[in-house]
Design a protein around this motif. Structure first.
Motif, short mmCIF file in Angstrom:
data_model
loop_
_atom_site.label_atom_id
_atom_site.label_comp_id
_atom_site.label_asym_id
_atom_site.label_seq_id
_atom_site.Cartn_x
_atom_site.Cartn_y
_atom_site.Cartn_z
N GLY A 309 0.64 -1.17 -0.05
CA GLY A 309 0.16 0.02 0.00
C GLY A 309 0.69 1.23 0.10
N GLN A 310 2.05 1.11 0.20
CA GLN A 310 2.86 2.34 0.30
C GLN A 310 3.36 2.39 -1.04
OE1 GLN A 310 5.95 2.24 3.13
NE2 GLN A 310 4.60 1.86 4.69
N GLN A 311 3.97 3.78 -1.46
CA GLN A 311 4.27 4.01 -2.87
C GLN A 311 5.48 3.13 -3.22
OE1 GLN A 311 5.03 8.12 -3.32
NE2 GLN A 311 2.76 8.63 -3.28
N GLY A 312 5.56 2.79 -4.25
CA GLY A 312 6.43 1.82 -4.82
C GLY A 312 8.18 2.46 -4.91
N VAL A 313 9.07 1.45 -4.49
CA VAL A 313 10.41 1.76 -4.34
C VAL A 313 11.24 0.92 -5.32
CG1 VAL A 313 10.14 2.30 -2.02
CG2 VAL A 313 10.69 -0.30 -2.53
N GLY A 314 10.56 0.29 -6.39
CA GLY A 314 11.28 -0.32 -7.43
C GLY A 314 12.24 0.65 -8.10
N VAL A 315 13.01 0.13 -8.94
CA VAL A 315 13.98 0.73 -9.81
C VAL A 315 13.38 1.79 -10.69
CG1 VAL A 315 15.80 0.69 -11.31
CG2 VAL A 315 15.81 -0.96 -9.53
N GLY A 316 12.12 1.40 -11.21
CA GLY A 316 11.51 2.23 -12.39
C GLY A 316 10.99 3.52 -11.79
N ILE A 317 10.00 2.92 -10.60
CA ILE A 317 9.47 4.10 -9.86
C ILE A 317 10.39 5.00 -9.26
CG2 ILE A 317 8.01 4.58 -8.04
CD1 ILE A 317 6.50 3.16 -10.39
N LYS A 318 11.42 4.65 -8.49
CA LYS A 318 12.44 5.28 -7.86
C LYS A 318 13.11 6.25 -8.86
CE LYS A 318 16.22 5.39 -4.95
NZ LYS A 318 17.45 4.59 -4.15
N ASN A 319 13.26 5.90 -9.94
CA ASN A 319 13.95 6.48 -11.08
C ASN A 319 13.13 7.47 -12.07
OD1 ASN A 319 14.60 6.79 -14.38
ND2 ASN A 319 16.37 5.72 -13.55
N ILE A 320 11.83 7.29 -11.94
CA ILE A 320 10.93 8.32 -12.45
C ILE A 320 11.07 9.53 -11.28
CG2 ILE A 320 8.62 8.80 -12.98
CD1 ILE A 320 8.36 6.11 -14.11
N LYS A 321 10.65 9.22 -10.29
CA LYS A 321 10.51 10.15 -9.20
C LYS A 321 11.96 11.08 -9.16
CE LYS A 321 7.47 7.73 -5.93
NZ LYS A 321 7.61 7.43 -4.28
#
Length: 356
Positions: A309-321
């Motif tokens: 339920g928390q915001q994603g911490v994957g490589v792709g999500i973190k990269n976009i942020k």
């Protein structure tokens, strides 16, 4: 030539300020002569005083350049001494010009009269010196500030390149892993098609400047190449819906901004369901913003990748942020669940277009 270029050219900037300053001195004294109702011959005195003042203060520039690195106390003493000598000299010459032009050569017998009002001349030269050092320090601060901005910009560009290029090996690993699986299953024709599409996608990716933003239509083209690769893998299990307005197609976006989101949807929605799923991509303009949305009908935020339920911490999500934070002061990135099931990613960035 703009103002900043003029400031950077120190020699030209000095001469412009020097000449304008002394012309202003002459103009102020000329206007003041109307109050005291001086004769017309006083104009020659004013011009002579300004010209001599300009000639006497000009050498101070070279003196101050030589003593620039002195200790503050020594520098102040040098400035006061130099200004005093030049001011006294200028004051004496002004008094001489006054008697020569205004009194028609009638000079006083008392030589001390030539030193009257020299203190005022000293103050003017001291002000000239103060302005010289003030402008000099301003130029130095501007130069240092420009260096800091340049260094910060270079660091920001380096970080953006790193984040952008981070996507290629991440995506490449997943695709090569899929190709390896196909080869092990002896699906050589399918694997060969994936290699061909992968080559086309990487060629397009490498030809795109990682710093420059691209029109959304170009981003969609890149996504289409990527999805062709995945469709070979998933066939009818993968469906994609596009809803992109005409204005949004022309808007500028960071290259490969949406690809990691679609990759996540494929990995955690399409691949996780035996029957596959649907990925919806939409883009529209609203006021001064561009609104982007990627939605799937997979497990949503409840799967382990999104940390319960928390915001994603994957490589792709973190990269976009991180890329959005580096590129935009005003933006938003929101992950949310879709009822009855699925995940939705909404991105809001400032609306920009290519210059005409």
């Amino acid at each position: 030539m703009n103002f900043q270029t003029l400031i950077d050219d120190r020699k030209k900037f000095f001469w412009i300020l020097h000449i304008v300053g002394w012309c202003s001195f002459a103009l102020v004294h000329y206007i003041g002569s109307f109050v005291d109702n001086f004769r017309d011959s006083y104009v020659f005195i004013i011009i002579s005083d300004a010209y001599i003042g300009a000639m006497l203060t000009f050498p101070l520039r070279y003196l101050y350049q030589k003593v620039w690195d002195m200790k503050p106390s020594q520098l102040v003493l040098t400035i006061l001494s130099a200004s005093f000598v030049v001011g006294i000299t200028w004051g004496v010459i002004k008094r001489f010009s006054f008697f020569e032009f205004y009194k028609f050569g009638s000079h006083p017998d008392d030589w001390t009269i030539y030193f009257q009002n020299t203190l005022g001349s000293f103050y003017i030269v001291l002000c000239w010196s103060g302005l010289y050092f003030g402008i000099k320090y301003y130029q130095m601060l501007q130069k240092e500030r420009q260096k800091v901005l340049t260094a910060a910009n270079m660091a920001n560009q380096a970080q953006l390149k790193m984040l952008r290029y981070q996507l290629n090996p991440h995506f490449l690993f997943n695709t090569l892993n899929a190709i390896s699986t196909l080869i092990m299953c002896e699906e050589n024709n399918t694997a060969n098609r994936m290699v061909s599409k992968l080559s086309e996608f990487l060629r397009h990716s490498l030809h795109t400047d990682p710093i420059k933003k691209v029109p959304l239509r170009q981003e969609i083209k890149a996504l289409s190449l990527y999805l062709e690769i995945e469709k070979i893998r998933f066939e009818d299990r993968l469906a994609v819906e596009w809803t992109v307005s005409e204005d949004a197609e022309q808007a500028l976006v960071p290259s490969l901004l949406l690809q990691p989101l679609i990759e996540n949807s494929i990995k955690y929605a399409i691949a996780a369901c035996d029957e596959g799923g649907i990925i919806s991509v939409s883009a529209k303009t609203f006021g001064h913003d561009l609104l982007l949305e990627v939605k799937d009908n997979g497990p949503g935020l409840d799967n382990g990748h999104y940390n319960n339920g928390q915001q994603g911490v994957g490589v792709g999500i973190k990269n976009i942020k991180e890329r959005l934070q580096n590129l935009y002061d005003d933006h938003s990135f929101v992950l949310s669940s879709v009822e009855p099931n699925g995940l939705k990613v909404n991105i809001r960035i400032p609306l920009e277009f290519e210059p005409e």
